[in-house]
Design an enzyme around this catalytic site. Sequence first.
Site, mmCIF file in Angstrom:
data_model
loop_
_atom_site.group_PDB
_atom_site.id
_atom_site.type_symbol
_atom_site.label_atom_id
_atom_site.label_comp_id
_atom_site.label_asym_id
_atom_site.label_seq_id
_atom_site.Cartn_x
_atom_site.Cartn_y
_atom_site.Cartn_z
ATOM 1 N N SER A 206 -51.738 -53.505 -24.723
ATOM 2 C CA SER A 206 -50.563 -54.266 -24.333
ATOM 3 C C SER A 206 -50.422 -55.612 -24.836
ATOM 4 C CB SER A 206 -50.494 -54.397 -22.998
ATOM 5 O OG SER A 206 -50.541 -52.934 -22.382
ATOM 6 N N HIS A 265 -51.381 -60.210 -21.945
ATOM 7 C CA HIS A 265 -50.084 -60.285 -22.240
ATOM 8 C C HIS A 265 -49.550 -61.715 -22.787
ATOM 9 C CE1 HIS A 265 -49.459 -56.532 -19.459
ATOM 10 N NE2 HIS A 265 -50.343 -56.233 -20.498
#
Length: 286
Positions: A206, A265
């Site tokens: 991610s 992230h």
Amino acid sequence: MSVEVSEALRLPLSEDLSGFIALLRRLRVPCRVSEEGDQQVLRVPVEVVEQVRDLYARHPHGDDSVVIEQPRRRGGFVAALRASPLTAAVLVITLIVAAITMLGENFATIRWLNFVDFRIDGEYAYFASLEQTLAAGQWWRLITPIFVHFGILHLAMNSMWFWELGRRIEALQRAWMLLALTLLFGLVSNFAQYLFGGPGIFGGLSGVLYGLLGHCWLYQKLAPNEAYRLPPGVVVLMLVWLVICLTGVIEVLSFGALAIANAAHVGGLVAGCVTGVIGGTLVRRR
């Protein structure tokens, strides 16, 4: 299988086509130049004749910042894999790791891929420090967490987005750039998660994906390019999802079963925006 070609350009022999031919080859457009009398004739597949003519009108001496929409080739998924070998290789490694870690269930294997070593004693996990990990020469841990996934949905979503974004970068900026960006975003996102989230068991692509997203997004803003033009709403959707995760609502609704690596992230996205600005600015200046 033969490819039907057609005349795209007919120019005097004095016209230097070397830069334009180099551009077509970089864009993987098959082409052939022949002399006919006092002229040179450029032939390309019939599907891209008009695009090649338009490209020549705008960039007769070549330009590293442009791409051309190529005709779809037969061969389906296998052909796509061959056209994007590094993207495919990263996904193959990810699938292999998913198998040997049993999608996050095999902690005996995960401990060798985690950012820092750990041991589980009863209901408690004890983690080594980053200093101890690096002193032991276990440098691979700085990257390997990106290949670890927890659950089939986690694996499927990350694999799908890496396939979508990785192929774009590999096609436009070549495999070495995708490799460099993947390693960079992996390092940044893993360090960010460790520094802001503390020692823990985390993983997934991610952080790298948010880096690739930021790279394509701002690169495209500064140096418009069809290869990096993402479908409408994709950037907004990903940013909205990031904000939702930052609020902690996902952990609350899942009763703590889903722990989101928010620092990874954000770290990946910031790094991707920086590389996108740098890359787009350099191309725009050229």
